[in-house]
Design a protein around this motif. Structure first.
Motif, mmCIF file in Angstrom:
data_model
loop_
_atom_site.group_PDB
_atom_site.id
_atom_site.type_symbol
_atom_site.label_atom_id
_atom_site.label_comp_id
_atom_site.label_asym_id
_atom_site.label_seq_id
_atom_site.Cartn_x
_atom_site.Cartn_y
_atom_site.Cartn_z
ATOM 1 N N THR A 72 0.815 -1.212 0.000
ATOM 2 C CA THR A 72 0.000 0.000 0.000
ATOM 3 C C THR A 72 0.850 1.263 0.000
ATOM 4 O O THR A 72 2.076 1.231 -0.003
ATOM 5 N N GLY A 73 0.148 2.399 0.033
ATOM 6 C CA GLY A 73 0.725 3.733 -0.008
ATOM 7 C C GLY A 73 -0.191 4.617 -0.837
ATOM 8 O O GLY A 73 -0.999 4.130 -1.626
ATOM 9 N N GLY A 74 -0.089 5.926 -0.641
ATOM 10 C CA GLY A 74 -0.846 6.833 -1.487
ATOM 11 C C GLY A 74 -2.201 7.262 -0.948
ATOM 12 O O GLY A 74 -3.002 7.824 -1.688
ATOM 13 N N TYR A 75 -2.458 7.017 0.337
ATOM 14 C CA TYR A 75 -3.652 7.576 0.992
ATOM 15 C C TYR A 75 -3.309 7.768 2.463
ATOM 16 O O TYR A 75 -2.320 7.229 2.970
ATOM 17 N N LYS A 76 -4.086 8.526 3.179
ATOM 18 C CA LYS A 76 -3.726 9.006 4.510
ATOM 19 C C LYS A 76 -3.319 7.887 5.460
ATOM 20 O O LYS A 76 -2.261 7.932 6.090
ATOM 21 N N ASP A 77 -4.150 6.871 5.610
ATOM 22 C CA ASP A 77 -3.887 5.820 6.594
ATOM 23 C C ASP A 77 -2.695 4.947 6.235
ATOM 24 O O ASP A 77 -2.179 4.212 7.081
ATOM 25 N N ALA A 78 -2.255 5.002 4.992
ATOM 26 C CA ALA A 78 -1.109 4.184 4.572
ATOM 27 C C ALA A 78 0.180 4.628 5.248
ATOM 28 O O ALA A 78 1.132 3.845 5.332
ATOM 29 N N LEU A 79 0.225 5.860 5.736
ATOM 30 C CA LEU A 79 1.431 6.345 6.405
ATOM 31 C C LEU A 79 1.765 5.477 7.614
ATOM 32 O O LEU A 79 2.904 5.030 7.778
ATOM 33 N N THR A 80 0.773 5.226 8.449
ATOM 34 C CA THR A 80 0.994 4.415 9.651
ATOM 35 C C THR A 80 1.324 2.974 9.285
ATOM 36 O O THR A 80 2.237 2.363 9.853
ATOM 37 N N ILE A 81 0.582 2.428 8.319
ATOM 38 C CA ILE A 81 0.816 1.036 7.913
ATOM 39 C C ILE A 81 2.239 0.852 7.410
ATOM 40 O O ILE A 81 2.971 -0.031 7.865
ATOM 41 N N ASN A 82 2.653 1.686 6.476
ATOM 42 C CA ASN A 82 3.981 1.537 5.892
ATOM 43 C C ASN A 82 5.089 1.815 6.898
ATOM 44 O O ASN A 82 6.130 1.143 6.889
ATOM 45 N N ARG A 83 4.883 2.796 7.766
ATOM 46 C CA ARG A 83 5.900 3.087 8.776
ATOM 47 C C ARG A 83 6.094 1.886 9.704
ATOM 48 O O ARG A 83 7.227 1.465 9.973
ATOM 49 N N ALA A 104 1.781 8.737 -6.410
ATOM 50 C CA ALA A 104 2.856 9.705 -6.220
ATOM 51 C C ALA A 104 3.227 10.407 -7.514
ATOM 52 O O ALA A 104 3.864 11.464 -7.490
ATOM 53 N N LEU A 105 2.837 9.830 -8.645
ATOM 54 C CA LEU A 105 3.035 10.509 -9.927
ATOM 55 C C LEU A 105 1.958 11.554 -10.163
ATOM 56 O O LEU A 105 2.146 12.482 -10.953
ATOM 57 N N GLU A 106 0.812 11.384 -9.509
ATOM 58 C CA GLU A 106 -0.334 12.259 -9.749
ATOM 59 C C GLU A 106 -0.245 13.556 -8.965
ATOM 60 O O GLU A 106 -0.584 14.620 -9.472
ATOM 61 N N ASP A 107 0.191 13.494 -7.714
ATOM 62 C CA ASP A 107 0.426 14.695 -6.923
ATOM 63 C C ASP A 107 1.294 14.335 -5.718
ATOM 64 O O ASP A 107 1.631 13.174 -5.517
ATOM 65 N N GLU A 108 1.667 15.342 -4.958
ATOM 66 C CA GLU A 108 2.604 15.146 -3.847
ATOM 67 C C GLU A 108 1.908 14.971 -2.504
ATOM 68 O O GLU A 108 2.584 14.832 -1.478
ATOM 69 N N LEU A 109 0.596 14.956 -2.484
ATOM 70 C CA LEU A 109 -0.150 14.980 -1.236
ATOM 71 C C LEU A 109 0.231 13.847 -0.286
ATOM 72 O O LEU A 109 0.367 14.056 0.924
ATOM 73 N N TYR A 110 0.424 12.640 -0.833
ATOM 74 C CA TYR A 110 0.692 11.486 0.028
ATOM 75 C C TYR A 110 2.099 10.920 -0.184
ATOM 76 O O TYR A 110 2.338 9.729 0.068
ATOM 77 N N HIS A 111 3.013 11.750 -0.603
ATOM 78 C CA HIS A 111 4.377 11.282 -0.832
ATOM 79 C C HIS A 111 4.984 10.646 0.417
ATOM 80 O O HIS A 111 5.720 9.655 0.336
ATOM 81 N N ARG A 112 4.668 11.201 1.578
ATOM 82 C CA ARG A 112 5.325 10.695 2.789
ATOM 83 C C ARG A 112 4.827 9.303 3.168
ATOM 84 O O ARG A 112 5.497 8.596 3.915
ATOM 85 N N THR A 113 3.671 8.887 2.643
ATOM 86 C CA THR A 113 3.223 7.512 2.916
ATOM 87 C C THR A 113 4.187 6.505 2.301
ATOM 88 O O THR A 113 4.193 5.331 2.698
ATOM 89 N N PHE A 114 4.969 6.965 1.334
ATOM 90 C CA PHE A 114 6.006 6.122 0.741
ATOM 91 C C PHE A 114 7.376 6.416 1.351
ATOM 92 O O PHE A 114 8.096 5.509 1.762
ATOM 93 N N SER A 115 7.742 7.690 1.425
ATOM 94 C CA SER A 115 9.098 8.056 1.864
ATOM 95 C C SER A 115 9.373 7.682 3.313
ATOM 96 O O SER A 115 10.527 7.478 3.694
ATOM 97 N N VAL A 116 8.334 7.555 4.124
ATOM 98 C CA VAL A 116 8.522 7.206 5.533
ATOM 99 C C VAL A 116 9.208 5.858 5.692
ATOM 100 O O VAL A 116 9.894 5.600 6.686
ATOM 101 N N VAL A 117 9.047 5.001 4.700
ATOM 102 C CA VAL A 117 9.637 3.662 4.774
ATOM 103 C C VAL A 117 11.151 3.749 4.928
ATOM 104 O O VAL A 117 11.745 3.109 5.802
#
Length: 347
Positions: A72-83, A104-117
């Protein structure tokens, strides 16, 4: 400018919810791994303490040949899951893949749901991810390079999912140019390209075509575990038609065996086994069939959501313990030895 889409985060959240809350397993097809048993070695000539489950993947040492696969990744709750997944993977010294980074190609809103990893897992192999339909449209690797940089990836996965796109209400079914796009990424990305299915399997014929364009990492992701056709069926209004494809795919055991046979007649490549892997026993069977690494997603996600990080940690540790026990009982001091262990079909 990146295109903005409100639908991608919502779809990703629906996928996770359906995976956790609905029965989306294959109905009549299995992985085929349950039909296989190890030949017991009553004279292993080993001390259990000598068994070494470690392996190397993407030039990094893992405690075991195991990866928590793309989820997962790319939506708000994914931040906690991926972290949390990344934190446990770092603790246990196993690899991790993120879910599709299309959003993450579409916009930067949820970039940190990926980068937090990478923030919480600085030393383990981290693998990025994008779908084949996006790759088919690429004329250069610039956009994908940005996704690699976003998570400081050690490799980048292209997932082949024609079945899912065929059944997905908003799916893209133009798969012309996918192989050419993969070849482009192999040539231009500074990290290795991994090509995987998502639950319908990769045949020897497809694997050969991938190897011919320079791919060195293949994840068969066979049938028998989570059915993405099933997940997309539950998202459709006309479920009767879509449900006919629920069990489509090559069973995991068969896909591993088919692709592993290419190792004797081609250049060296790394074979990853996923698709319905639910225990250390099944992971060990995949290695004995010829895989170099095993990967799992849904059991890991369920353990995390039901019992938190401790649940995920306990699950991974139990798989490692099972793997070590099987290696001892087959006389396998190393993962390379386990790849030579004998499997039979007992009746």
């Amino acid at each position: 400018m990146p295109r903005r889409s409100r639908s991608t985060p919502s779809r990703k959240q629906q996928h996770v919810a359906l995976t956790l809350n609905k029965n989306v397993s294959f109905k009549s097809k299995t992985t085929g791994l349950e039909q296989l048993e190890f030949v017991h070695n009553a004279l292993p000539e080993l001390n259990l303490s000598e068994v070494n489950t470690s392996t190397t993947f993407l030039d990094k040492t893992l405690a075991a040949p195991l990866m928590v696969s793309s989820m997962t990744g790319g939506y708000k709750d994914a931040l906690t899951i991926n972290r949390q997944i990344a934190e446990v993977c770092e603790e246990q010294h196993i690899a991790m893949g993120v879910g599709s980074q299309r959003q993450a190609l579409e916009d930067e809103l949820y970039h940190r749901t990926f980068s937090v990893v990478r923030e919480v897992a600085p030393s383990i192999p981290i693998v990025g991810n994008i779908g084949a339909a996006e790759v088919a449209k690429m004329t250069n690797a610039d956009a994908t390079q940005r996704l690699v940089e976003l998570i400081r990836a050690d490799a980048f996965t292209v997932h082949l999912n024609p079945l899912q796109e065929f059944l997905q209400p908003e799916g893209s079914t133009d798969f012309r140019g996918v192989l050419k796009g993969i070849e482009l990424l192999v040539r231009q990305l500074p990290v290795p390209v991994i090509v995987k299915e998502i639950g319908a399997g990769i045949s020897a014929h497809v694997a050969r075509r991938l190897l011919d364009v320079g791919v060195k990492y293949i994840d068969v992701a066979g049938a028998g575990g989570t059915s993405w056709a099933g997940i997309e069926t539950l998202r459709r209004k006309d479920r009767e038609f879509a449900s006919k494809f629920w069990d489509w795919g090559i069973p995991t055991a068969a896909a591993i065996q088919e692709v592993a046979e290419l190792k004797s007649s081609t250049t060296e490549f790394t074979l990853v086994a996923s698709g319905g892997i639910t225990s250390g026993f099944e992971a060990a069977k995949c290695i004995a069939l010829g895989a170099d690494l095993t990967a799992s997603a849904r059991p890991m996600l369920k353990a995390l959501t039901e019992e938190g990080k401790s649940g995920l940690r306990n699950l991974i540790q139990s798989w490692m313990q099972e793997l070590k026990g099987i290696m001892f009982l087959t006389g396998s001091a190393s993962v390379a030895d386990l790849q030579k262990a004998q499997l039979v079909r007992y009746t």
